[in-house]
Design a protein around this motif. Structure first.
Motif, PDB file in Angstrom:
ATOM      1  N   ARG A  92     -40.611  40.214  48.000  1.00 16.15           N
ATOM      2  CA  ARG A  92     -39.981  39.456  49.077  1.00 16.15           C
ATOM      3  C   ARG A  92     -40.113  37.983  48.718  1.00 16.15           C
ATOM      4  NH1 ARG A  92     -40.826  43.396  54.149  1.00 16.15           N
ATOM      5  NH2 ARG A  92     -39.222  44.820  53.409  1.00 16.15           N
ATOM      6  N   LEU A  93     -38.957  37.320  48.632  1.00 14.90           N
ATOM      7  CA  LEU A  93     -38.882  35.932  48.165  1.00 14.90           C
ATOM      8  C   LEU A  93     -38.486  35.029  49.320  1.00 14.90           C
ATOM      9  CD1 LEU A  93     -38.833  33.968  45.685  1.00 14.90           C
ATOM     10  CD2 LEU A  93     -36.403  34.549  45.454  1.00 14.90           C
ATOM     11  N   ILE A  94     -39.183  33.896  49.435  1.00 16.63           N
ATOM     12  CA  ILE A  94     -38.948  32.966  50.533  1.00 16.63           C
ATOM     13  C   ILE A  94     -39.274  31.561  50.045  1.00 16.63           C
ATOM     14  CG2 ILE A  94     -41.316  33.139  51.431  1.00 16.63           C
ATOM     15  CD1 ILE A  94     -40.165  33.066  54.267  1.00 16.63           C
ATOM     16  N   ASN A  95     -38.739  30.559  50.701  1.00 13.42           N
ATOM     17  CA  ASN A  95     -39.108  29.181  50.393  1.00 13.42           C
ATOM     18  C   ASN A  95     -40.615  28.996  50.579  1.00 13.42           C
ATOM     19  OD1 ASN A  95     -39.590  26.348  51.981  1.00 13.42           O
ATOM     20  ND2 ASN A  95     -38.250  26.094  50.215  1.00 13.42           N
ATOM     21  N   ASP A  96     -41.251  28.223  49.711  1.00 12.80           N
ATOM     22  CA  ASP A  96     -42.713  28.109  49.738  1.00 12.80           C
ATOM     23  C   ASP A  96     -43.231  27.488  51.029  1.00 12.80           C
ATOM     24  OD1 ASP A  96     -41.610  25.637  48.989  1.00 12.80           O
ATOM     25  OD2 ASP A  96     -43.355  25.078  47.791  1.00 12.80           O
ATOM     26  N   ALA A  97     -42.552  26.438  51.521  1.00 13.10           N
ATOM     27  CA  ALA A  97     -42.990  25.818  52.776  1.00 13.10           C
ATOM     28  C   ALA A  97     -42.790  26.774  53.948  1.00 13.10           C
ATOM     29  CB  ALA A  97     -42.219  24.522  53.020  1.00 13.10           C
ATOM     30  N   ALA A  98     -41.708  27.561  53.912  1.00 12.67           N
ATOM     31  CA  ALA A  98     -41.469  28.534  54.978  1.00 12.67           C
ATOM     32  C   ALA A  98     -42.560  29.602  55.000  1.00 12.67           C
ATOM     33  CB  ALA A  98     -40.097  29.175  54.795  1.00 12.67           C
ATOM     34  N   MET A  99     -43.051  29.992  53.823  1.00 14.20           N
ATOM     35  CA  MET A  99     -44.124  30.982  53.777  1.00 14.20           C
ATOM     36  C   MET A  99     -45.407  30.419  54.403  1.00 14.20           C
ATOM     37  SD  MET A  99     -45.396  33.390  50.606  1.00 14.20           S
ATOM     38  CE  MET A  99     -46.298  32.160  49.656  1.00 14.20           C
ATOM     39  N   GLN A 100     -45.702  29.158  54.113  1.00 14.91           N
ATOM     40  CA  GLN A 100     -46.871  28.531  54.722  1.00 14.91           C
ATOM     41  C   GLN A 100     -46.688  28.353  56.221  1.00 14.91           C
ATOM     42  OE1 GLN A 100     -49.045  25.393  52.938  1.00 14.91           O
ATOM     43  NE2 GLN A 100     -48.293  25.811  50.880  1.00 14.91           N
ATOM     44  N   ALA A 101     -45.462  28.023  56.622  1.00 17.78           N
ATOM     45  CA  ALA A 101     -45.186  27.869  58.053  1.00 17.78           C
ATOM     46  C   ALA A 101     -45.364  29.192  58.782  1.00 17.78           C
ATOM     47  CB  ALA A 101     -43.765  27.347  58.256  1.00 17.78           C
ATOM     48  N   LEU A 102     -44.885  30.266  58.182  1.00 14.55           N
ATOM     49  CA  LEU A 102     -45.014  31.588  58.791  1.00 14.55           C
ATOM     50  C   LEU A 102     -46.476  31.948  59.011  1.00 14.55           C
ATOM     51  CD1 LEU A 102     -43.562  34.156  59.725  1.00 14.55           C
ATOM     52  CD2 LEU A 102     -43.621  34.961  57.358  1.00 14.55           C
ATOM     53  N   GLY A 103     -47.325  31.589  58.055  1.00 17.73           N
ATOM     54  CA  GLY A 103     -48.749  31.862  58.199  1.00 17.73           C
ATOM     55  C   GLY A 103     -49.470  30.897  59.113  1.00 17.73           C
ATOM     56  N   SER A 104     -48.849  29.740  59.378  1.00 16.84           N
ATOM     57  CA  SER A 104     -49.475  28.716  60.230  1.00 16.84           C
ATOM     58  C   SER A 104     -49.212  28.950  61.712  1.00 16.84           C
ATOM     59  CB  SER A 104     -48.940  27.319  59.854  1.00 16.84           C
ATOM     60  OG  SER A 104     -49.184  27.020  58.503  1.00 16.84           O
ATOM     61  N   TYR A 105     -48.153  29.681  62.019  1.00 18.13           N
ATOM     62  CA  TYR A 105     -47.729  29.825  63.409  1.00 18.13           C
ATOM     63  C   TYR A 105     -48.691  30.721  64.186  1.00 18.13           C
ATOM     64  CZ  TYR A 105     -44.505  30.401  67.344  1.00 18.13           C
ATOM     65  OH  TYR A 105     -43.915  30.400  68.589  1.00 18.13           O
ATOM     66  N   ARG A 106     -49.052  30.259  65.381  1.00 23.47           N
ATOM     67  CA  ARG A 106     -50.029  30.986  66.186  1.00 23.47           C
ATOM     68  C   ARG A 106     -49.395  31.653  67.405  1.00 23.47           C
ATOM     69  NH1 ARG A 106     -52.177  31.237  62.039  1.00 23.47           N
ATOM     70  NH2 ARG A 106     -53.458  29.576  61.179  1.00 23.47           N
ATOM     71  N   GLY A 107     -48.057  31.801  67.376  1.00 18.19           N
ATOM     72  CA  GLY A 107     -47.383  32.538  68.424  1.00 18.19           C
ATOM     73  C   GLY A 107     -47.154  31.776  69.701  1.00 18.19           C
ATOM     74  N   ARG A 108     -47.123  30.452  69.620  1.00 20.31           N
ATOM     75  CA  ARG A 108     -46.886  29.667  70.832  1.00 20.31           C
ATOM     76  C   ARG A 108     -45.943  28.513  70.548  1.00 20.31           C
ATOM     77  NH1 ARG A 108     -50.022  25.049  70.546  1.00 20.31           N
ATOM     78  NH2 ARG A 108     -51.721  25.068  69.026  1.00 20.31           N
ATOM     79  N   GLY A 109     -44.960  28.340  71.426  1.00 20.41           N
ATOM     80  CA  GLY A 109     -44.096  27.181  71.384  1.00 20.41           C
ATOM     81  C   GLY A 109     -43.244  27.050  70.139  1.00 20.41           C
ATOM     82  N   ARG A 110     -42.856  25.817  69.896  1.00 20.32           N
ATOM     83  CA  ARG A 110     -41.950  25.463  68.796  1.00 20.32           C
ATOM     84  C   ARG A 110     -42.738  24.620  67.803  1.00 20.32           C
ATOM     85  NH1 ARG A 110     -36.228  25.286  69.087  1.00 20.32           N
ATOM     86  NH2 ARG A 110     -35.236  23.771  67.686  1.00 20.32           N
ATOM     87  N   MET A 111     -42.918  25.132  66.593  1.00 19.62           N
ATOM     88  CA  MET A 111     -43.776  24.485  65.607  1.00 19.62           C
ATOM     89  C   MET A 111     -42.963  23.952  64.434  1.00 19.62           C
ATOM     90  SD  MET A 111     -46.588  26.127  63.036  1.00 19.62           S
ATOM     91  CE  MET A 111     -45.317  26.380  61.783  1.00 19.62           C
ATOM     92  N   LEU A 112     -43.180  22.678  64.111  1.00 20.07           N
ATOM     93  CA  LEU A 112     -42.605  22.081  62.908  1.00 20.07           C
ATOM     94  C   LEU A 112     -43.691  22.033  61.841  1.00 20.07           C
ATOM     95  CD1 LEU A 112     -40.320  20.541  61.411  1.00 20.07           C
ATOM     96  CD2 LEU A 112     -41.249  18.434  62.404  1.00 20.07           C
ATOM     97  N   PHE A 113     -43.411  22.605  60.681  1.00 17.16           N
ATOM     98  CA  PHE A 113     -44.354  22.558  59.559  1.00 17.16           C
ATOM     99  C   PHE A 113     -43.874  21.530  58.548  1.00 17.16           C
ATOM    100  CE2 PHE A 113     -45.484  23.624  55.229  1.00 17.16           C
ATOM    101  CZ  PHE A 113     -46.865  23.750  55.316  1.00 17.16           C
ATOM    102  N   LEU A 114     -44.799  20.679  58.087  1.00 14.01           N
ATOM    103  CA  LEU A 114     -44.517  19.705  57.039  1.00 14.01           C
ATOM    104  C   LEU A 114     -45.592  19.815  55.973  1.00 14.01           C
ATOM    105  CD1 LEU A 114     -43.640  16.638  59.298  1.00 14.01           C
ATOM    106  CD2 LEU A 114     -42.012  18.084  58.052  1.00 14.01           C
ATOM    107  N   GLY A 115     -45.184  20.000  54.734  1.00 18.42           N
ATOM    108  CA  GLY A 115     -46.128  20.133  53.625  1.00 18.42           C
ATOM    109  C   GLY A 115     -46.071  18.925  52.712  1.00 18.42           C
ATOM    110  N   LEU A 116     -47.175  18.195  52.612  1.00 18.27           N
ATOM    111  CA  LEU A 116     -47.245  16.988  51.795  1.00 18.27           C
ATOM    112  C   LEU A 116     -47.822  17.325  50.429  1.00 18.27           C
ATOM    113  CD1 LEU A 116     -48.787  14.553  54.448  1.00 18.27           C
ATOM    114  CD2 LEU A 116     -46.369  15.001  53.997  1.00 18.27           C
ATOM    115  N   GLY A 117     -47.008  17.153  49.405  1.00 21.50           N
ATOM    116  CA  GLY A 117     -47.481  17.446  48.056  1.00 21.50           C
ATOM    117  C   GLY A 117     -46.620  16.728  47.042  1.00 21.50           C
ATOM    118  N   THR A 118     -46.180  17.463  46.016  1.00 20.07           N
ATOM    119  CA  THR A 118     -45.283  16.870  45.030  1.00 20.07           C
ATOM    120  C   THR A 118     -44.031  16.339  45.702  1.00 20.07           C
ATOM    121  OG1 THR A 118     -46.083  18.575  43.515  1.00 20.07           O
ATOM    122  CG2 THR A 118     -44.215  17.267  42.789  1.00 20.07           C
ATOM    123  N   GLY A 119     -43.525  17.081  46.677  1.00 19.59           N
ATOM    124  CA  GLY A 119     -42.402  16.652  47.497  1.00 19.59           C
ATOM    125  C   GLY A 119     -42.764  16.809  48.963  1.00 19.59           C
TER     126      GLY A 119
END
Length: 230
Positions: A92-119
């Motif tokens: 199963r292939l997904i965008n890397d930030a989306a994979m981290q966002a999926l694991g970051s979500y705690r089941g409440r509200g609307r969450m914006l994930f931002l990953g600071l790194g190379t880009g």
């Protein structure tokens, strides 16, 4: 039979392989790593592990389980590359930030994930819906794009103090634009912040692994995925 899922997080500087939260290996990536180099290092690094399916986070937009373009910070030749065929396993292939966002979500509200790194990685999650975003190319002053200021180049250009102010200013604007209840800030540079303002949470290293596991979750008594992936 219990699934044995290997989670692979492919970034601009490193590739991380995770069999569990405590069982992790990695190898360098960078602008010379194309598919052949990846496969060679992957097989070396995963030697001795037993797994029957793989979740892969990859740093470009993914459409219909296909890589749409070569990544900015990796080598060439990725468009059309089939991970499942190359590895001989269900993938199963997904965008890397989306994979981290999926694991970051705690089941409440609307969450914006931002990953600071190379880009700048980005994704939006609400209820059972995951939407990968491509905010890194948003225009910024002086002909730049936003990831030039919020990622590693911005830290080198501005110095840590000014860079932190720039990051927090941009996060506030993006949070308002996406009407997000809160922001999760992840990626390799998040450790530069000792404290974060209210409404901004620190991403955790294990979130990529959890996101990779969630990619295989299905609804009870059904083969339908729990998550709606846009």
């Amino acid at each position: 039979m219990k699934r044995r899922i290997l989670v692979v997080d492919i970034g601009g500087t490193h590739v991380k392989l995770l069999m569990s939260l405590r069982n992790e290996r990695e190898f360098p990536s960078g602008p010379r790593m194309g598919p052949e180099q990846f496969l060679k290092r992957f097989k070396e690094s995963a030697r001795g592990w037993k797994f029957d399916r793989v979740s892969i986070g990859f740093p470009v937009p993914i459409r219909k389980v296909r890589i749409t373009r070569d990544p900015k910070h990796l080598g060439k030749g990725w468009v059309g590359f089939n991970f499942g065929r190359a590895l001989g396993l269900p993938v199963r292939l997904i965008n890397d930030a989306a994979m981290q966002a999926l694991g970051s979500y705690r089941g409440r509200g609307r969450m914006l994930f931002l990953g600071l790194g190379t880009g700048l990685g980005s994704a939006l999650v609400w209820e059972r819906t995951l939407m990968p975003l491509e905010l890194g190319d948003l225009p910024y002053p002086k002909g730049k794009i936003i990831e030039n200021y919020l990622g590693i180049p911005g830290l080198e250009l501005l110095g840590q103090k000014k860079w932190k102010r720039e990051v927090l200013f941009a996060i506030t604007q993006l949070r308002n634009s996406f009407i997000a209840d809160y922001v999760v800030l992840g990626g390799g540079l998040v450790h530069r912040f000792n404290r974060l303002p209210k409404g901004i949470e620190r991403g955790r290293n294990e979130n990529a692994f959890l996101g990779g596991i969630r990619l295989w979750e299905t609804k009870r008594n059904s083969h339908e995925l729990k998550w709606r992936l846009l």
